[in-house]
Design a protein around this motif. Structure first.
Motif, mmCIF file in Angstrom:
data_model
loop_
_atom_site.group_PDB
_atom_site.id
_atom_site.type_symbol
_atom_site.label_atom_id
_atom_site.label_comp_id
_atom_site.label_asym_id
_atom_site.label_seq_id
_atom_site.Cartn_x
_atom_site.Cartn_y
_atom_site.Cartn_z
ATOM 1 N N UNK A 172 4.365 -62.982 -78.444
ATOM 2 C CA UNK A 172 3.817 -62.015 -79.397
ATOM 3 C C UNK A 172 4.148 -60.579 -79.021
ATOM 4 N N UNK A 173 4.824 -60.389 -77.872
ATOM 5 C CA UNK A 173 5.224 -59.059 -77.394
ATOM 6 C C UNK A 173 4.029 -58.127 -77.231
ATOM 7 N N UNK A 174 2.967 -58.656 -76.653
ATOM 8 C CA UNK A 174 1.759 -57.869 -76.441
ATOM 9 C C UNK A 174 1.437 -57.795 -74.951
ATOM 10 N N UNK A 175 0.702 -56.765 -74.555
ATOM 11 C CA UNK A 175 0.229 -56.653 -73.185
ATOM 12 C C UNK A 175 -1.138 -57.322 -73.068
ATOM 13 N N UNK A 176 -1.560 -57.536 -71.836
ATOM 14 C CA UNK A 176 -2.891 -58.100 -71.620
ATOM 15 C C UNK A 176 -3.964 -57.185 -72.207
ATOM 16 N N UNK A 177 -3.762 -55.880 -72.043
ATOM 17 C CA UNK A 177 -4.734 -54.920 -72.561
ATOM 18 C C UNK A 177 -4.826 -54.991 -74.077
ATOM 19 N N UNK A 178 -3.688 -55.140 -74.752
ATOM 20 C CA UNK A 178 -3.688 -55.212 -76.219
ATOM 21 C C UNK A 178 -4.397 -56.469 -76.713
ATOM 22 N N UNK A 179 -4.160 -57.590 -76.048
ATOM 23 C CA UNK A 179 -4.840 -58.825 -76.436
ATOM 24 C C UNK A 179 -6.338 -58.695 -76.184
ATOM 25 N N UNK A 180 -6.696 -58.098 -75.029
ATOM 26 C CA UNK A 180 -8.101 -57.905 -74.720
ATOM 27 C C UNK A 180 -8.792 -57.022 -75.739
ATOM 28 N N UNK A 181 -8.152 -55.929 -76.142
ATOM 29 C CA UNK A 181 -8.737 -55.034 -77.149
ATOM 30 C C UNK A 181 -8.967 -55.761 -78.471
ATOM 31 N N UNK B 278 -12.273 -58.168 -75.374
ATOM 32 C CA UNK B 278 -12.321 -58.556 -73.963
ATOM 33 C C UNK B 278 -11.695 -57.426 -73.144
ATOM 34 N N UNK B 279 -11.788 -57.552 -71.869
ATOM 35 C CA UNK B 279 -11.057 -56.639 -71.001
ATOM 36 C C UNK B 279 -9.644 -57.184 -70.795
ATOM 37 N N UNK B 280 -8.710 -56.291 -70.523
ATOM 38 C CA UNK B 280 -7.358 -56.746 -70.232
ATOM 39 C C UNK B 280 -7.317 -57.572 -68.960
ATOM 40 N N UNK B 281 -8.219 -57.269 -68.024
ATOM 41 C CA UNK B 281 -8.243 -58.022 -66.761
ATOM 42 C C UNK B 281 -8.672 -59.468 -66.987
ATOM 43 N N UNK B 282 -9.508 -59.723 -67.984
ATOM 44 C CA UNK B 282 -9.896 -61.096 -68.286
ATOM 45 C C UNK B 282 -8.688 -61.890 -68.757
ATOM 46 N N UNK B 283 -7.889 -61.302 -69.613
ATOM 47 C CA UNK B 283 -6.676 -61.972 -70.098
ATOM 48 C C UNK B 283 -5.730 -62.237 -68.934
ATOM 49 N N UNK B 284 -5.593 -61.222 -68.057
ATOM 50 C CA UNK B 284 -4.723 -61.381 -66.892
ATOM 51 C C UNK B 284 -5.215 -62.503 -65.982
ATOM 52 N N UNK C 248 -11.283 -70.635 -67.621
ATOM 53 C CA UNK C 248 -10.971 -70.498 -69.040
ATOM 54 C C UNK C 248 -11.819 -71.502 -69.804
ATOM 55 N N UNK C 249 -12.683 -70.998 -70.670
ATOM 56 C CA UNK C 249 -13.559 -71.860 -71.450
ATOM 57 C C UNK C 249 -12.845 -72.325 -72.728
ATOM 58 N N UNK C 250 -13.203 -73.510 -73.252
ATOM 59 C CA UNK C 250 -12.623 -73.943 -74.529
ATOM 60 C C UNK C 250 -12.805 -72.917 -75.639
ATOM 61 N N UNK C 251 -13.941 -72.186 -75.604
ATOM 62 C CA UNK C 251 -14.161 -71.151 -76.629
ATOM 63 C C UNK C 251 -13.143 -70.020 -76.491
ATOM 64 N N UNK C 252 -12.726 -69.731 -75.256
ATOM 65 C CA UNK C 252 -11.681 -68.727 -75.048
ATOM 66 C C UNK C 252 -10.368 -69.196 -75.664
#
Length: 282
Positions: A23-32, A36-42, A51-55
């Motif tokens: 998707x050409x996105x950063x962790x921060x962009x997905x988190x926003x 979520x926080x970008x660190x959670x995605x990382x 990683x929960x099924x809901x995530x």
């Protein structure tokens, strides 16, 4: 699908990172986007967080994946929470080595160079006990657990789906007397027995081999699924390093190939080990 919880967690991390990069996105962009926080995605992409099924549901809706892929990823997330057989020994096995054992259980190829000691997958109980008693500040109970795990790991070499295991040991590991000569006789006989297994190759790097392309012991693990990239493992007294990039794997593969070329053939290696056995018998 990979079998151990560790391998499932690694596969899940790989798949989540692939979706984001596609998707050409950063962790921060997905988190926003998901609040979520970008660190959670990382953390989810590096396997350092649960990683929960809901995530998975939220990420798959965001990335627009198929239902089949979403269900597959949710299955990986659920199964990554289970405990491996070796984790019942907990305190006897440090967390950083727990990770390695989980990956080792699913490896289809093992390439290992040992410069000082007999590889753990070929150690007898007395040899492993001597190493743990001398080198670790552990209780007798934890030492017993650590030795038990080491011996139980060896079952993979004789199982139906045994990995293709190739061990190169420096002559120093063969001649270094751990315990006493009687112990070393038993240990070297175990190495010879293991070398006769159809999935195992053992080579000795002799003292007179000249210059060779490696410093320190290392292990390379390969996996049956193409989606699971090879990795390099190196450990120390208190931690371990896992190298997964193509550059690292390529350079260590080149080093291992150089060691194979410098080492004695499997047949000559067996003869050298037998000659050392005779010395220990004297």
């Amino acid at each position: 699908m990979a079998g151990s919880p560790t391998a499932r967690r690694r596969r899940l991390s790989i798949e989540l990172k692939k979706l984001r990069e596609k998707s050409a996105l950063t962790c921060a962009q997905v988190g926003d986007a998901l609040d979520w926080s970008g660190s959670k995605v990382n953390r989810m992409e590096t396997g350092s967080g649960r990683v929960q099924p809901s995530d998975i549901d939220a990420l798959c809706r965001f990335y627009g994946t198929s239902d089949e892929l979403r269900d597959f990823l949710k299955s990986l997330a659920r199964q990554a929470k289970t405990r491996g057989w070796w984790q019942i020994h907990s305190a006897g096995v440090p967390e950083w080595f727990n990770i390695y054992i989980g990956l080792e259980q699913d490896a289809s190829t093992i390439r290992q160079y040992q410069c000082e000691l007999i590889p753990g997958l070929m150690q007898i109980g007395a040899y492993a006990l001597e190493l743990h008693t001398t080198g670790a500040h552990m209780s007798p109970q934890d030492i017993d657990r650590a030795v038990r795990v080491r011996l139980e790991r060896q079952a993979m070499l004789t199982g139906k789906d045994a990995p293709d295991a190739w061990f190169i040991v420096n002559e120093a590991a063969v001649r270094n007397i751990i315990g006493d000569r009687s112990l070393m006789r038993d240990q070297l006989e175990r190495v010879l027995d293991a070398s006769e297994l159809p999935s195992v190759t053992v080579q000795v790097l002799p003292f007179d081999s000249g210059t060779y392309p490696a410093t320190g012991s290392f292990t390379m693990l390969g996996f049956p699924a193409r989606e699971d990239p090879d990795l390099v493992y190196r450990d120390g007294i208190t931690d371990a390093v896992y190298l997964e990039g193509e550059h690292h794997v390529r350079e260590y593969t080149r080093a291992f190939d150089g060691l194979r070329a410098a080492a004695l053939s499997p047949q000559r290696s067996a003869r050298l080990i037998k000659s050392v056995l005779k010395e220990y018998a004297g």
